[in-house]
Write an enzyme that holds these catalytic residues in place. Sequence first.
Site: not given
Ligand code: GLC
Length: 661
Positions: A333, A528
């Site tokens: 991530d 988030e």
């Molecule tokens: C974010 C999220 C994830 C996402 C990634 C790219 O922090 O946790 O779900 O796909 O970054 O944007």
Amino acid sequence: MKHRIFLVTALAGALAACAGAAGAPPETAAQLKPDGWSEAERQAIDAWSERSAARLDPASEARIAAIVAGMTLEQKIGQMTQPEIRSITPDQVRQYYIGTILNGGGAWPQMNKHASVADWAALAAAYTKASLSTDMKVPVPVVWGIDAVHGNNNVHGATIYPHNIGLGAAHDPALVERIGRATAKSVRATGLAWAFAPTLAVVQNQRWGRSYESYSSDPAQVARNGAALVRGLQGDLSGDGDVIASAKHFAGDGGTFQGVDQGENRSSAHDYAAIHGAGYYSALDAGAQTVMISYNSWTMGGTVPFGKMHGNRAAVTGILKGRLAFDGLVVSDWNAIEQVSGCTVDHCPQAINAGVDVFMVPEKWQSFIANTLADVREGRVPMTRIDDAVTRILRVKMRMGLFERPTAAGRYTGDASAIVDRPLAQEAVRKSAVLLKNDAVLPLAPGKRILVVGEAADSFVRQAGGWSVTWQGDETDNGDFPVGETMLGGLRRVYGAANVTWSADGSAFAPGKFDAVIAVLGETPYAETKGDVRWPAPLDFTGRFPAQAALLGRVSGQGVPVVSVLYSGRTLYATDLINRSDAFVAAFLPGSEAGALADLLAGSKQLDFSARLSFAWPNTRCPSGGEPSGERLFARGYGLSYAHGMKTGSLTEQAPLSTCP
Ligand code: GLC
């Protein structure tokens, strides 16, 4: 059960990382079980039932092996590196042999929020062309990933579907699959071929800021809908209307203590597998080609310091690639590796050795490449691990036909009509709104004189929520949503503009002037961590949005029926609002076509409510998590309709709280 034997020496270093104690002396061989796992790791792994591996295609595998054999270390590590489009040019993709790129929420070609489909497709073509211009013996096309989590939601003018919390309430995996197909088409129109979806979180505490990305607190429901979205997104991976999916976030993102985003999952080995792992069996069976690792940590009942998932080799290699026999690619991530003990944002041999294959290092990707080259050359990462990662990356690219059909050349590429499907979104809106109360006021017959109050009634921002045009769903206004319909627009369409008075603050209210009031209330958007409601703050609506609750109070109990519609990314205490409403609809986050709710309220064309809660609705401002029976105002599965209604009457309210005890 027999497990593949791993090199104990390589494991030893990795295990130290698994224990979250980078730099600690690796466990002695004596402490390791025969196949290299500690007792705690064996317990974690064994809790997952074994999934049989898919048959690999011998011809493709031979082709992959030949390509890998002809690659330099720089080319291999380039394939494992995933920069963000704000930090890399097409020519750098060529120069550094980059295998995948992404755009985060709120990034667009030339950072133009209104970039057209043609702009996206042109940039994708430039990245693809660059990746095919390297000096590799066999150039490998780049693939671009995007968070198309409720439609192609970053792209100006794209249809935005209800977030998963609403789709879970629809109890209609076939609908989810159709949304997946439409989303894949929309992503391909922009020249991209990878969607970072579905989220398979099984949310246990609605304090979590990502609750709306989850289909349900019921693992079986998450499994059904997650697999449906994978089928929808990927199709058979043969056409240019297919994209690769990401089952995310492995594992346990929805079960952290007190719903803290990126926090500690304390589940037992059994619950970790049975609850938080449920979606992965079905998503992998549906053919998901990528899995994204979760930010959270896991402590197996609070007793084992496994540390952050990105460094947990038992989970990523032992469970995901071992027990679940996952043969696609594992992606980290956003900058998540910096959270692994002993790692930084651009250097994490522990995560590579844990089994992560592609590294989402949006900005510091050049130093990541340099550090990883050194890790391999100095023996901290074995070449066998690098070759495994690159093999998986090439396997996924070959399965999606990328070598034959680089992403920028497809039948939808550049087609602006391919990002819109209003009827599908309208159907999804109608099927995902839950009728929680209807004391003899709905359906509201056309011809009624209606007063609409609440600023959310005419706000695409509030109806779409997070991950809409921008990451947080903020810094936008109605001008950023050229296609779609607000609640107010829908009411004017159904009841006639002459019969609908719009008064955001309710100042136009006067008893006798109107036959009904429709109050549209809504959380402000979030994504988030920013969406967390951290203990001890009460998880209610009124305490967080007092002005909206006061507005409802002003129009309620005045002899005019009040229909309340709530936009929220979670279930939350709202008994006081429900008591001040004659009818109450939990619309969750309906997306760009919220106006379709008006057809439901009118019962047009015999339309009726069909949605049922996929999370329990709390009767307390301080839910403890896990939806215990004593904390439920409405149980999971609850939902009224015109055909099957019941009087709700007055509900017992909890006194307002400033903090939870
Ligand atoms: C974010 C999220 C994830 C996402 C990634 C790219 O922090 O946790 O779900 O796909 O970054 O944007």
